[in-house]
Design an enzyme around this catalytic site. Structure first.
Site, PDB file in Angstrom:
ATOM      1  N   CYS A  23       0.837  -1.203   0.000  1.00  0.00           N
ATOM      2  CA  CYS A  23       0.000   0.000   0.000  1.00  0.00           C
ATOM      3  C   CYS A  23       0.875   1.258   0.000  1.00  0.00           C
ATOM      4  CB  CYS A  23      -0.893  -0.029   1.239  1.00  0.00           C
ATOM      5  SG  CYS A  23      -1.766   1.505   1.574  1.00  0.00           S
ATOM      6  N   CYS A  26       0.313   3.571   2.947  1.00  0.00           N
ATOM      7  CA  CYS A  26       0.863   3.007   4.187  1.00  0.00           C
ATOM      8  C   CYS A  26       2.371   3.213   4.245  1.00  0.00           C
ATOM      9  CB  CYS A  26       0.534   1.518   4.288  1.00  0.00           C
ATOM     10  SG  CYS A  26      -1.235   1.162   4.332  1.00  0.00           S
TER      11      CYS A  26
END
Length: 84
Positions: A23, A26
């Site tokens: 991600c 993230c």
């Protein structure tokens, strides 16, 4: 540990080869969140919780999406808890 603040930091799974999350949000948030929390809340316990690989996360039935305690809709997500 009573009353100690706990933060759950939900992120996409980390690739064991690269050590990075699939991600991009993230990956970008991780160092910032850790730095800010370490500076502002030194007694905080932060738990990094992986929600699955990309396919698992996008599944509407991902347990982190359906669990009534979490009900995640996006990652990364921070949820603060207080231990009693």
């Amino acid at each position: 540990m009573a009353g100690r603040p706990v933060v759950a930091f939900f992120v996409g799974n980390f690739n064991p080869t690269t050590g990075k999350s699939w991600c991009p949000d993230c990956r970008e948030a991780d160092p910032v969140v850790k730095k800010v929390l370490a500076q502002t809340c030194p007694d905080l316990l932060m738990l990094s919780i992986e929600v699955g690989d990309k396919r698992a996360w996008r599944d509407d039935w991902n347990p982190f999406r359906t669990d009534p305690l979490f009900k995640l809709t996006n990652i990364p997500t921070l949820i603060r808890f207080a231990l009693q």
